[in-house]
Design a protein around this motif. Structure first.
Motif, PDB file in Angstrom:
ATOM      1  N   THR A   5       0.837  -1.204   0.000  1.00  0.00           N
ATOM      2  CA  THR A   5       0.000   0.000   0.000  1.00  0.00           C
ATOM      3  C   THR A   5       0.870   1.251   0.000  1.00  0.00           C
ATOM      4  O   THR A   5       1.910   1.305   0.656  1.00  0.00           O
ATOM      5  CB  THR A   5      -0.945   0.051   1.224  1.00  0.00           C
ATOM      6  N   LEU A   6       0.420   2.231  -0.753  1.00  0.00           N
ATOM      7  CA  LEU A   6       1.066   3.538  -0.851  1.00  0.00           C
ATOM      8  C   LEU A   6       0.050   4.554  -0.375  1.00  0.00           C
ATOM      9  O   LEU A   6      -1.048   4.637  -0.931  1.00  0.00           O
ATOM     10  CB  LEU A   6       1.465   3.822  -2.304  1.00  0.00           C
ATOM     11  N   GLU A   7       0.395   5.309   0.665  1.00  0.00           N
ATOM     12  CA  GLU A   7      -0.512   6.309   1.225  1.00  0.00           C
ATOM     13  C   GLU A   7       0.004   7.703   0.937  1.00  0.00           C
ATOM     14  O   GLU A   7       1.203   7.961   1.091  1.00  0.00           O
ATOM     15  CB  GLU A   7      -0.626   6.146   2.740  1.00  0.00           C
ATOM     16  N   LEU A   8      -0.890   8.585   0.519  1.00  0.00           N
ATOM     17  CA  LEU A   8      -0.587  10.009   0.404  1.00  0.00           C
ATOM     18  C   LEU A   8      -1.149  10.654   1.656  1.00  0.00           C
ATOM     19  O   LEU A   8      -2.345  10.544   1.945  1.00  0.00           O
ATOM     20  CB  LEU A   8      -1.223  10.616  -0.845  1.00  0.00           C
TER      21      LEU A   8
ATOM     22  N   PHE B 232       0.218  -1.430  -4.946  1.00  0.00           N
ATOM     23  CA  PHE B 232       1.318  -1.404  -5.906  1.00  0.00           C
ATOM     24  C   PHE B 232       1.994  -2.757  -6.028  1.00  0.00           C
ATOM     25  O   PHE B 232       1.813  -3.648  -5.210  1.00  0.00           O
ATOM     26  CB  PHE B 232       2.345  -0.331  -5.536  1.00  0.00           C
ATOM     27  N   ALA B 233       2.797  -2.863  -7.072  1.00  0.00           N
ATOM     28  CA  ALA B 233       3.649  -4.029  -7.303  1.00  0.00           C
ATOM     29  C   ALA B 233       5.093  -3.618  -7.049  1.00  0.00           C
ATOM     30  O   ALA B 233       5.460  -2.449  -7.197  1.00  0.00           O
ATOM     31  CB  ALA B 233       3.485  -4.520  -8.746  1.00  0.00           C
TER      32      ALA B 233
ATOM     33  N   ILE C 203       8.515   5.674  -8.498  1.00  0.00           N
ATOM     34  CA  ILE C 203       7.100   5.327  -8.470  1.00  0.00           C
ATOM     35  C   ILE C 203       6.651   5.550  -9.906  1.00  0.00           C
ATOM     36  O   ILE C 203       6.894   6.621 -10.465  1.00  0.00           O
ATOM     37  CB  ILE C 203       6.288   6.240  -7.530  1.00  0.00           C
ATOM     38  N   HIS C 204       6.046   4.556 -10.525  1.00  0.00           N
ATOM     39  CA  HIS C 204       5.643   4.721 -11.924  1.00  0.00           C
ATOM     40  C   HIS C 204       4.400   3.915 -12.252  1.00  0.00           C
ATOM     41  O   HIS C 204       4.017   3.002 -11.522  1.00  0.00           O
ATOM     42  CB  HIS C 204       6.785   4.362 -12.880  1.00  0.00           C
ATOM     43  N   GLY C 205       3.804   4.273 -13.390  1.00  0.00           N
ATOM     44  CA  GLY C 205       2.659   3.531 -13.903  1.00  0.00           C
ATOM     45  C   GLY C 205       3.121   2.303 -14.663  1.00  0.00           C
ATOM     46  O   GLY C 205       4.255   1.837 -14.525  1.00  0.00           O
ATOM     47  N   GLN C 206       2.241   1.796 -15.481  1.00  0.00           N
ATOM     48  CA  GLN C 206       2.508   0.583 -16.256  1.00  0.00           C
ATOM     49  C   GLN C 206       3.480   0.871 -17.395  1.00  0.00           C
ATOM     50  O   GLN C 206       3.599   2.013 -17.838  1.00  0.00           O
ATOM     51  CB  GLN C 206       1.191   0.057 -16.837  1.00  0.00           C
TER      52      GLN C 206
ATOM     53  N   GLY D 219      12.422  -3.228  -8.975  1.00  0.00           N
ATOM     54  CA  GLY D 219      12.698  -2.654  -7.665  1.00  0.00           C
ATOM     55  C   GLY D 219      11.973  -1.340  -7.441  1.00  0.00           C
ATOM     56  O   GLY D 219      12.096  -0.717  -6.400  1.00  0.00           O
ATOM     57  N   CYS D 220      11.220  -0.929  -8.437  1.00  0.00           N
ATOM     58  CA  CYS D 220      10.423   0.299  -8.324  1.00  0.00           C
ATOM     59  C   CYS D 220       9.084  -0.009  -7.661  1.00  0.00           C
ATOM     60  O   CYS D 220       8.798  -1.150  -7.307  1.00  0.00           O
ATOM     61  CB  CYS D 220      10.177   0.894  -9.712  1.00  0.00           C
ATOM     62  N   ILE D 221       8.276   1.032  -7.508  1.00  0.00           N
ATOM     63  CA  ILE D 221       6.921   0.908  -6.996  1.00  0.00           C
ATOM     64  C   ILE D 221       5.999   1.136  -8.193  1.00  0.00           C
ATOM     65  O   ILE D 221       5.933   2.249  -8.723  1.00  0.00           O
ATOM     66  CB  ILE D 221       6.664   1.938  -5.878  1.00  0.00           C
ATOM     67  N   GLY D 222       5.337   0.075  -8.659  1.00  0.00           N
ATOM     68  CA  GLY D 222       4.498   0.141  -9.847  1.00  0.00           C
ATOM     69  C   GLY D 222       3.022   0.222  -9.495  1.00  0.00           C
ATOM     70  O   GLY D 222       2.511  -0.614  -8.751  1.00  0.00           O
ATOM     71  N   VAL D 223       2.347   1.243 -10.016  1.00  0.00           N
ATOM     72  CA  VAL D 223       0.914   1.443  -9.792  1.00  0.00           C
ATOM     73  C   VAL D 223       0.197   1.455 -11.147  1.00  0.00           C
ATOM     74  O   VAL D 223       0.840   1.465 -12.201  1.00  0.00           O
ATOM     75  CB  VAL D 223       0.639   2.756  -9.016  1.00  0.00           C
ATOM     76  N   THR D 224      -1.115   1.484 -11.118  1.00  0.00           N
ATOM     77  CA  THR D 224      -1.860   1.585 -12.370  1.00  0.00           C
ATOM     78  C   THR D 224      -1.657   2.974 -12.959  1.00  0.00           C
ATOM     79  O   THR D 224      -1.293   3.924 -12.251  1.00  0.00           O
ATOM     80  CB  THR D 224      -3.368   1.349 -12.162  1.00  0.00           C
TER      81      THR D 224
END
Length: 160
Positions: free
Chosen positions: A33-36, A48-49, A112-115, A134-139
Motif C-alpha cells: 500500500t502507498l498512502e498520500l 502497488f507491485a 514510483i511509476h505507472g505501467q 525494484g520500483c513501486i508500480g501502480v496503475t
C-alpha cells in the motif's frame, strides 16, 4: 440524472483531495500500500507491485529490491518508459557507503511509476504480480492522480 450526480461527486472529491498538500508518501512493502498523507490525514491509498525479490532493503544494482527508509521524491519524468515516473532519491550516502563496503554498485533509478508504456490496459493483471525491477508500480490511473497530488521534494517513507 443519477450518473451525473455520481460523476459530479467523484470530480469534486478528487478536486478537494488534489487541493490538499501531500506532506508525506508512505509505502508499506508487506501490505503493498502507498498512502498520500496531508498533515495527519491519509487522503489516498493505492496498491502497488514491487520487484521480483521484494523482501529486504535494496543492496545493489539488479537485486530487484525496493529500498527501505526515508528518502525524497526529488524529480519526475513525464516521458519515461512507463506511464510517468517520480524518482526516489535512492541511493543516499549510507546506501553508497554500504555498497562500497561490499564492493558493489548500489543501483539507482528507483521510481514510483505507472505501467510500461502501451501496457496500461494490462494493469488489472500486472498488479497481481511483482513485475518491476525494484520500483513501486501502480496503475496508470493511480499514477496520474499521484503525479497531480505529489510535489517534488515530498518525503517518502518506505517500510518493510
Amino acid at each position: 440524472m443519477a450518473c451525473l450526480l455520481i460523476a459530479a461527486f467523484l470530480a469534486s472529491n478528487s478536486a478537494v483531495a488534489a487541493a490538499e498538500k501531500v506532506t508525506l508518501v508512505r509505502a508499506d512493502k508487506s501490505e503493498r500500500t502507498l498512502e498520500l498523507i496531508a498533515g495527519d490525514r491519509t487522503v489516498r491509498t493505492y496498491y502497488f507491485a514491487l520487484g521480483a525479490n521484494p523482501v529486504g532493503h535494496k543492496q545493489q544494482q539488479g537485486d530487484e529490491r525496493t529500498p527501505e527508509g526515508r528518502y525524497l521524491l526529488d524529480w519526475r519524468n513525464p516521458d519515461s518508459i512507463a506511464f510517468r515516473s517520480i524518482h526516489i532519491s535512492y541511493p543516499n550516502q549510507a546506501d553508497r557507503a554500504a555498497a562500497a563496503a561490499r564492493g558493489v554498485d548500489p543501483g539507482g533509478d528507483i521510481m514510483i511509476h505507472g505501467q510500461p508504456n502501451g501496457w496500461g490496459w494490462w494493469s488489472w493483471a500486472l498488479q497481481w504480480v511483482d513485475w518491476t525491477d525494484g520500483c513501486i508500480g501502480v496503475t496508470d490511473r493511480d499514477m496520474a492522480e499521484i503525479w497531480d497530488m505529489v510535489q517534488d521534494g515530498t518525503p517518502i517513507e518506505i517500510n518493510p
